[in-house]
Each structure stands twice: as C-alpha cells, then as structure tokens.
Design a protein around this motif. Structure first.
Motif, mmCIF file in Angstrom:
data_model
loop_
_atom_site.group_PDB
_atom_site.id
_atom_site.type_symbol
_atom_site.label_atom_id
_atom_site.label_comp_id
_atom_site.label_asym_id
_atom_site.label_seq_id
_atom_site.Cartn_x
_atom_site.Cartn_y
_atom_site.Cartn_z
ATOM 1 N N LYS A 80 -45.271 11.804 -0.775
ATOM 2 C CA LYS A 80 -44.857 10.565 -0.486
ATOM 3 C C LYS A 80 -43.642 9.911 -1.162
ATOM 4 N N PHE A 81 -44.056 10.041 -2.606
ATOM 5 C CA PHE A 81 -43.181 9.422 -3.601
ATOM 6 C C PHE A 81 -41.585 10.077 -3.382
ATOM 7 N N VAL A 82 -41.703 11.251 -3.181
ATOM 8 C CA VAL A 82 -40.198 12.154 -3.243
ATOM 9 C C VAL A 82 -39.566 11.744 -1.861
ATOM 10 N N LYS A 83 -40.549 11.734 -0.821
ATOM 11 C CA LYS A 83 -40.002 11.292 0.469
ATOM 12 C C LYS A 83 -39.018 9.693 0.577
ATOM 13 N N ILE A 84 -39.885 8.857 0.038
ATOM 14 C CA ILE A 84 -39.213 7.592 -0.268
ATOM 15 C C ILE A 84 -38.100 7.528 -0.999
ATOM 16 N N LEU A 85 -38.192 8.275 -2.201
ATOM 17 C CA LEU A 85 -37.266 8.528 -3.350
ATOM 18 C C LEU A 85 -36.046 8.782 -2.747
ATOM 19 N N TYR A 86 -35.923 9.830 -1.663
ATOM 20 C CA TYR A 86 -34.780 10.555 -1.357
ATOM 21 C C TYR A 86 -34.268 10.229 -0.051
ATOM 22 N N LYS A 87 -35.007 9.263 0.559
ATOM 23 C CA LYS A 87 -34.488 8.667 1.684
ATOM 24 C C LYS A 87 -33.414 7.496 1.593
ATOM 25 N N ARG A 88 -32.345 7.558 2.052
ATOM 26 C CA ARG A 88 -31.269 6.775 1.433
ATOM 27 C C ARG A 88 -31.383 5.260 1.823
ATOM 28 N N SER A 89 -32.008 5.123 3.110
ATOM 29 C CA SER A 89 -32.228 3.637 3.389
ATOM 30 C C SER A 89 -33.116 2.871 2.504
ATOM 31 N N TYR A 90 -34.332 3.812 2.180
ATOM 32 C CA TYR A 90 -35.413 3.334 1.307
ATOM 33 C C TYR A 90 -34.886 3.054 -0.043
ATOM 34 N N ARG A 91 -34.251 3.882 -0.522
ATOM 35 C CA ARG A 91 -33.986 3.649 -2.001
ATOM 36 C C ARG A 91 -32.616 2.877 -2.089
ATOM 37 N N VAL A 101 -32.350 0.043 -0.435
ATOM 38 C CA VAL A 101 -32.935 -1.389 -0.292
ATOM 39 C C VAL A 101 -33.603 -1.613 -1.604
ATOM 40 N N ALA A 102 -34.460 -0.470 -2.204
ATOM 41 C CA ALA A 102 -35.192 -0.706 -3.270
ATOM 42 C C ALA A 102 -34.456 -1.059 -4.602
ATOM 43 N N VAL A 103 -33.257 -0.417 -4.657
ATOM 44 C CA VAL A 103 -32.291 -0.777 -5.719
ATOM 45 C C VAL A 103 -31.720 -2.143 -5.598
ATOM 46 N N GLY A 104 -31.280 -2.332 -4.621
ATOM 47 C CA GLY A 104 -30.487 -3.519 -4.240
ATOM 48 C C GLY A 104 -31.601 -4.581 -4.597
ATOM 49 N N VAL A 105 -32.936 -4.570 -4.205
ATOM 50 C CA VAL A 105 -33.727 -5.782 -4.595
ATOM 51 C C VAL A 105 -33.978 -5.808 -5.910
ATOM 52 N N ILE A 106 -34.273 -4.488 -6.722
ATOM 53 C CA ILE A 106 -34.482 -4.714 -8.183
ATOM 54 C C ILE A 106 -33.155 -5.345 -8.921
ATOM 55 N N PRO A 124 -28.698 -5.870 -18.693
ATOM 56 C CA PRO A 124 -30.001 -5.244 -17.840
ATOM 57 C C PRO A 124 -29.821 -4.939 -16.550
ATOM 58 N N PRO A 125 -29.103 -5.464 -15.545
ATOM 59 C CA PRO A 125 -28.549 -5.095 -14.079
ATOM 60 C C PRO A 125 -27.758 -3.694 -14.433
ATOM 61 N N VAL A 126 -26.994 -3.410 -15.385
ATOM 62 C CA VAL A 126 -26.071 -2.431 -15.707
ATOM 63 C C VAL A 126 -26.980 -0.943 -15.542
ATOM 64 N N TYR A 127 -28.269 -1.262 -16.440
ATOM 65 C CA TYR A 127 -29.262 -0.379 -16.663
ATOM 66 C C TYR A 127 -30.145 -0.070 -15.395
ATOM 67 N N VAL A 128 -30.059 -0.846 -14.547
ATOM 68 C CA VAL A 128 -30.955 -0.805 -13.155
ATOM 69 C C VAL A 128 -29.912 0.426 -12.446
ATOM 70 N N ILE A 129 -28.493 0.219 -12.569
ATOM 71 C CA ILE A 129 -27.628 1.004 -11.915
ATOM 72 C C ILE A 129 -27.813 2.667 -12.615
ATOM 73 N N LEU A 130 -28.145 2.450 -13.935
ATOM 74 C CA LEU A 130 -28.176 3.828 -14.687
ATOM 75 C C LEU A 130 -29.321 4.397 -14.166
ATOM 76 N N GLY A 131 -30.525 3.665 -14.272
ATOM 77 C CA GLY A 131 -31.736 4.208 -13.734
ATOM 78 C C GLY A 131 -31.757 5.150 -12.493
ATOM 79 N N TYR A 132 -30.804 4.193 -11.654
ATOM 80 C CA TYR A 132 -31.030 4.699 -9.983
ATOM 81 C C TYR A 132 -29.879 6.141 -10.081
#
Length: 332
Positions: A8-19, A21-26, A182-190
């Motif tokens: 489930k984690f990998v499915k969510i992780l690699y689905k473009r729409s989910y990820r 939205v998630a990185v945008g919110v974070i 900190p937001p720059v590191y969010v992109i790095l983590g992504y």
C-alpha cells in the motif's frame, strides 16, 4: 513492515497524483509555518492593544528604536521599520526587508517601560511567566519571585542591544533564509524518495521486494529530515552569534548591554528553575541556560547564555584594549 502495508505504501508513493498532492501539502505547510511568523509578528494583532491601550508606550518604543537606528548608522528612509509594544519578555520582530512588503516590525516588551518590581505591568508579566500564579496578580512577592522580577528589569544599554540584534537580523535578510531552507529540503526529500530506489535497483538482476523499495524511500526521507534539522540548527547558531557580535560592535555601551542582557536572562532561567520545580529542572540548568535536550545537534537554543556572555566579554575587552569601537566601516 508487513507485506500488505509495504504494498500500500509503495502504491501510494509511486502514484503521481497522490505524491504530488502530498508533497504540495507538505511544502505549502512548511513554507507557511516558516513564513507566517515573519509576516505577522508575535503579539501584533492582539485586539490592536499595541496601538490603543499602550499608545504612550508605543511613542516611547519608537524613540528607543530610532535611537538604535541612528547608532547603527541607518538612514531614516533607507529601512522601513516600526515599533509596537509586545507582551513578550524579550524583543521580537517580523518582516522581509529583501522585498517591498511594507514595513518590518520590532516588538518592544511592555516590561521595558516598567519603573520597578511593584509596577502593575511587572506583576502581569510575572503572572504570565509563572504558571503557579495563573491569571491572578501577586499580592506579595516571595524571594524567588523578586529575583525573577529583578531579572526582567534592564538598563537602557541592555534594551538597545536587544533591539539592535533584531535590526541587524531584519536588515541582513536572515528571515528569508530561515523561511526558505526547510521547504527546500522538502523538495530534496521528495526527489530522494522517488529517485533513489530506482537508481539503486534498476541495474540489479535480482528481484526487488516491495519492502526494499519502501525501506529505501523511508531512509531517504529520514536522511533529508536529519540534514534539514542539522542545517537549520547550524544556521540559527550562526545567526545568533553574528547578531550578537554586530550589535556589540556598535559601541562599548552596546557590548556592555549585551553582557547585562544575557546575565539577566540567565538569572531569569535560574529563578524559573526554582519556581517551576521538577519541570524547571528539566528545562533549565543551574546557570539558568535552556537545556539542549536529548539531541543537542538538533537544538536551536545554542549558543547558550553563558557562552554568549563569554564571547561578548571577550569582545568588550578587545574593544577596551584597542581604545576604539569596532563599529561600521564608515566610522559611525
């Protein structure tokens, strides 16, 4: 991590729409958290009390702010900054001088205008600092409360030093770096979470389990988080030291004020350590410094008050030995 959870984690992780939205919110959340305090200064919008109830004190606050600007050699129209009266026990500030976003703001505590330990504003401050008192004013002060009150009373030198620190902070755009890192590191983590597993496993002949992909992604996110915390901690330490030394370099008067300010803050910590009981012992050291916590490298409280007193005293001695102020290049 079980097989089902990993899938489930990998499915969510690699689905473009989910990820996305998630990185945008974070990203948006972190950016707003780090930016908002520089746009809306602490205590600034408490029912306009800064401009109504304390109007005479606002005038006094502007006077001391303008005096500091003059001592720093800042031209009246070159740096837009106004003062307001805050309920904090230390000076606070907000604003981005790098952009034309209106005026920056420096909050000068109402405590700076107290006449003594028995002043009504002082009793309100003690009620806010000491949870035992809650909202009630003290009818009489015990020795520890008197010690706490005395630690909040500063000389003009110490007040000017505290204000000059924030003027330097605002003028040199440190707020911009603090908000952006900190937001720059969010992109790095992504990027690491989605690219690192592909880089590691795309050339292998062995079958790659879902758990391995999920594990690498989580490790990449954790790595980005740790690097972000270390970078932020190092940056905040550098900001603090530079602000102290720049404020102290204005004149020996400011350097003496810095030593007094951090000595009084140490005294405040020592008094609160006693008044808070066991909770105070967990927060403050015997010298009144704030404890670094379990992971000192992640702490943003460094340098502690004792260290600041030490390097400001060294700066003051160096200034006295040289017989001149280590001020700005234009001689002001």
């Amino acid at each position: 991590m079980s097989q089902g959870i990993a899938h489930k984690f990998v499915k969510i992780l690699y689905k473009r729409s989910y990820r996305r939205v998630a990185v945008g919110v974070i990203f948006t959340g972190v950016l707003m958290k780090k930016t908002l305090k520089h746009v809306l200064p602490e205590d600034f919008f408490l029912p306009f009390y800064a401009y109504d109830v304390h109007r005479p004190k606002v005038i006094e606050a502007m006077k001391i702010l303008n005096r500091c600007k003059r001592d720093m050699g800042i031209e009246p129209n070159s740096f837009k900054v106004t003062a307001f009266v805050s309920k904090t026990s230390d000076v606070c500030s907000a604003g981005f001088s790098a952009f034309d976003m209106g005026q920056s703001h420096v909050g000068i505590p109402a405590l700076y205008f107290c006449n003594g330990v028995e002043d009504e504003e002082m009793k309100h401050a003690l009620s806010r600092l000491n949870p035992r008192a809650k909202s009630e004013l003290y009818e009489s002060l015990d020795p520890n409360e008197i010690k706490l009150a005395e630690s909040l009373l500063l000389s003009t030198e110490a007040k000017k030093f505290a204000i000059a620190r924030h003027l330097y902070y605002l003028r040199t755009n440190w707020a911009l770096y603090e908000a952006i890192v900190p937001p720059v590191y969010v992109i790095l983590g992504y990027v690491l979470m989605f690219r690192l597993p592909r880089i590691l496993f795309q050339f292998g002949n062995q079958s790659v389990s879902v758990q391995k992909i999920a594990g690498v992604a989580l490790l990449a996110a954790g790595f980005a988080y740790i690097i972000c915390k270390l970078t932020t901690s190092a940056m905040m330490r550098k900001i603090s030291v530079l602000a102290d030394k720049e404020a102290a370099s204005i004149s020996p008067e400011y350097a003496r004020g810095g030593v007094e300010l951090y000595s009084k803050l140490s005294q405040t910590g020592s008094a609160l350590r006693v008044l808070f009981g066991k909770r105070g012992e967990r927060i403050y050291t015997d010298e009144g410094n704030i404890k670094d916590g379990f992971f000192p490298f992640f702490s943003t409280v460094a340098p502690n008050f004792s260290e600041r007193i030490r390097y400001l005293q060294d700066h003051l001695e160096l200034t006295s030995d040289s017989g001149c102020s280590l001020g700005y290049a234009d001689g002001r």
